[in-house]
Write a protein that holds these residues in place. Structure first.
Motif, PDB file in Angstrom:
ATOM      1  N   THR A 118       0.821  -1.213   0.000  1.00 14.88           N
ATOM      2  CA  THR A 118       0.000   0.000   0.000  1.00 14.88           C
ATOM      3  C   THR A 118       0.853   1.260   0.000  1.00 14.88           C
ATOM      4  N   GLU A 119       2.035   1.197   0.619  1.00 14.16           N
ATOM      5  CA  GLU A 119       2.889   2.378   0.717  1.00 14.16           C
ATOM      6  C   GLU A 119       3.572   2.716  -0.608  1.00 14.16           C
ATOM      7  N   LEU A 120       3.449   1.832  -1.604  1.00 16.90           N
ATOM      8  CA  LEU A 120       3.971   2.142  -2.930  1.00 16.90           C
ATOM      9  C   LEU A 120       3.171   3.248  -3.608  1.00 16.90           C
ATOM     10  N   SER A 121       1.999   3.553  -3.068  1.00 18.84           N
ATOM     11  CA  SER A 121       1.193   4.636  -3.620  1.00 18.84           C
ATOM     12  C   SER A 121       1.652   6.005  -3.130  1.00 18.84           C
ATOM     13  N   MET A 122       2.515   6.033  -2.123  1.00 17.50           N
ATOM     14  CA  MET A 122       2.987   7.308  -1.591  1.00 17.50           C
ATOM     15  C   MET A 122       4.217   7.785  -2.360  1.00 17.50           C
ATOM     16  N   GLU A 123       4.227   9.054  -2.690  1.00 20.69           N
ATOM     17  CA  GLU A 123       5.351   9.655  -3.400  1.00 20.69           C
ATOM     18  C   GLU A 123       6.178  10.472  -2.412  1.00 20.69           C
ATOM     19  N   ASN A 124       7.341   9.940  -2.077  1.00 20.97           N
ATOM     20  CA  ASN A 124       8.245  10.592  -1.122  1.00 20.97           C
ATOM     21  C   ASN A 124       9.116  11.614  -1.845  1.00 20.97           C
ATOM     22  N   ARG A 125       8.482  12.623  -2.448  1.00 17.70           N
ATOM     23  CA  ARG A 125       9.175  13.568  -3.321  1.00 17.70           C
ATOM     24  C   ARG A 125      10.291  14.334  -2.619  1.00 17.70           C
ATOM     25  N   GLY A 126      10.174  14.548  -1.324  1.00 15.55           N
ATOM     26  CA  GLY A 126      11.223  15.255  -0.601  1.00 15.55           C
ATOM     27  C   GLY A 126      12.529  14.504  -0.549  1.00 15.55           C
ATOM     28  N   LEU A 127      12.507  13.214  -0.915  1.00 16.55           N
ATOM     29  CA  LEU A 127      13.710  12.377  -0.893  1.00 16.55           C
ATOM     30  C   LEU A 127      14.206  12.042  -2.288  1.00 16.55           C
ATOM     31  N   SER A 128      13.586  12.619  -3.325  1.00 15.50           N
ATOM     32  CA  SER A 128      13.933  12.301  -4.707  1.00 15.50           C
ATOM     33  C   SER A 128      15.365  12.708  -5.036  1.00 15.50           C
ATOM     34  N   TRP A 129      16.066  11.839  -5.727  1.00 13.30           N
ATOM     35  CA  TRP A 129      17.478  12.010  -6.063  1.00 13.30           C
ATOM     36  C   TRP A 129      17.800  13.338  -6.730  1.00 13.30           C
ATOM     37  N   SER A 130      16.925  13.812  -7.636  1.00 18.07           N
ATOM     38  CA  SER A 130      17.238  14.996  -8.441  1.00 18.07           C
ATOM     39  C   SER A 130      16.535  16.261  -7.978  1.00 18.07           C
ATOM     40  N   ILE A 131      15.533  16.139  -7.097  1.00 16.86           N
ATOM     41  CA  ILE A 131      14.687  17.295  -6.795  1.00 16.86           C
ATOM     42  C   ILE A 131      14.192  17.309  -5.342  1.00 16.86           C
ATOM     43  N   GLY A 132      14.607  16.349  -4.522  1.00 17.17           N
ATOM     44  CA  GLY A 132      14.152  16.292  -3.135  1.00 17.17           C
ATOM     45  C   GLY A 132      15.047  17.079  -2.190  1.00 17.17           C
ATOM     46  N   GLY A 133      14.415  17.910  -1.341  1.00 13.61           N
ATOM     47  CA  GLY A 133      15.186  18.725  -0.401  1.00 13.61           C
ATOM     48  C   GLY A 133      14.838  18.505   1.053  1.00 13.61           C
TER      49      GLY A 133
END
Length: 409
Positions: A118-133
């Motif tokens: 179920t947690e695969l539906s969450m987008e952890n964008r703050g941790l993204s390699w190119s754009i997460g801060g």
């Protein structure tokens, strides 16, 4: 849920068309703008039901952290110009004020902290390699978190778990299920978002945009195309159109192009967990799904097309129309060409998420670090495989202080 929605789209298209057009050129009832409100509402429901997952402090999916008092290994003063440069070929890391990204679920950081399906539906964008801060370079070694050391005023990086229509996503325009032909639309949306942000001096701030897309093209749509061999040329047209738009509409910008890793690196893993085998049938049906009747011969065909797809990206980045310009440069960063899960002689699945397809937070840190390293390496000496932040973190030097372009390497 990401792959179930994508599969639903594919099934609707495949049952309502005769493929007189390629699948990328088709529209269905799902494209009706009136459905956007309901789609966003559904995604918000999923978001609130699952809850944020990116603040976990224990798990094999986390990178090896630097010590709390660890000193950043680079001379920060060398990484920033005394005055903002007038040429992109004299751009130092600290001169960058704005960061953005275009892409698919790998840039969304889908399921980076997932421990269950179920947690695969969450987008952890703050941790993204190119754009997460989210956090900082010591415990999330992403490109923005490295750049923030040189310029703490950097804006645009994703702040937290979010979907693209959430404020925390900021200048991360990546979308799950996105394909190459979506890039021009994403570019227009990115420019609009940057232009309307009061923190940005649109004309004078130096910007960096990373483009990485293709996983859905290769995994889910290739086998549904009337003529799959057309895909690399379609990608060429979409990528060229996107770069032209950014060149003409986004002042002072440096663009990274990063290829999606070869699909077989993760899909054809032997002995992978049963849960991964099940999920891969939805995420990469062209390679392992019964829907496409995949065979050894068809996979060899897809491999060849993906190699051509990747070659196109490097060729477009080197087009003469994007060279010798003062306010625009594009660079192909090749570190994904030889990405391997073999670390110190052993397979390391902790670099991948729960689905053995997307990157874990640890994988995002390795990718973010190696993208940074590529940016400081000349064209003919770039790293072709990723590595732990603990092992290699390049720094600007007195002799080579600038981000590398084809014209200053």
């Amino acid at each position: 849920m990401k792959f179930s929605f994508l599969l639903l789209s594919v099934l609707i298209i495949s049952t309502t068309t005769t493929f007189s057009q390629e699948i990328f050129e088709l529209t269905t009832g799902l494209d009706d703008p009136r459905l956007r409100f309901f789609f966003h509402g559904f995604r918000d429901f999923v978001f609130n039901t699952i809850g944020k997952t990116s603040y976990k402090t224990k798990g094999v999916f986390l990178q090896e952290k630097f010590r709390k008092n660890a000193k950043f290994p680079c001379d920060v003063e060398l990484g920033k110009s005394r005055e903002p440069p007038k040429s992109v070929h004299k751009l130092r890391p600290g001169d960058i004020s704005v960061i953005g990204a275009l892409g698919d679920s790998l840039t969304c950081s889908t399921g980076a902290m997932a421990e269950r399906i179920t947690e695969l539906s969450m987008e952890n964008r703050g941790l993204s390699w190119s754009i997460g801060g989210q956090w900082n370079w010591r415990n999330a070694t992403t490109l923005p978190n490295i750049l923030k050391v040189f310029n703490p005023s950097l804006v645009g990086y994703s702040l937290d778990d979010s979907f693209p229509f959430h404020k925390a996503s900021q200048f991360n325009l990546a979308e799950i299920g996105a394909v190459s032909t979506d890039m021009p639309f994403m570019a227009r949306a990115l420019v609009k978002r940057i232009k309307n942000d009061k923190r940005v001096n649109f004309k004078y701030d130096w910007k960096i945009v990373t483009i990485s897309i293709g996983g859905n093209d290769i995994c889910s749509f290739l086998c549904l195309m009337k003529n799959p061999e057309r895909l690399p040329e379609m990608h060429r047209m979409a990528l060229t159109k996107t770069l032209r738009y950014l060149k003409n509409n986004l002042p002072r910008v440096f663009v990274n192009i990063v290829s999606v890793p070869h699909v077989e690196t993760v899909i054809m893993i032997r002995g992978k967990p049963q849960s991964c085998s099940f999920i891969h049938h939805g995420e990469c049906a062209c390679w392992v799904g019964s829907l496409s009747n995949s065979t050894k011969e068809s996979r060899e065909r897809w491999k060849k097309i993906q190699r051509q797809f990747i070659s196109v990206e490097e060729e477009v980045a080197k087009l003469d129309e994007f060279r010798r310009l003062d306010e625009f440069a594009v660079m192909y960063q090749p570190f994904t060409k030889n990405v391997s899960l073999i670390v110190d002689g052993k397979r390391d699945l902790s670099l991948l998420s729960f689905d053995c397809f997307h990157l874990s937070q640890k994988g995002h840190a390795w990718a973010g670090t190696t993208l940074w390293n590529n940016m400081l390496e000349p064209d003919n000496k770039k790293t072709l495989n990723w590595a732990s932040p603990q092992r290699k973190l390049n720094c600007p030097s007195k002799e080579h202080p600038y981000i590398k372009t084809y014209d200053n390497s």
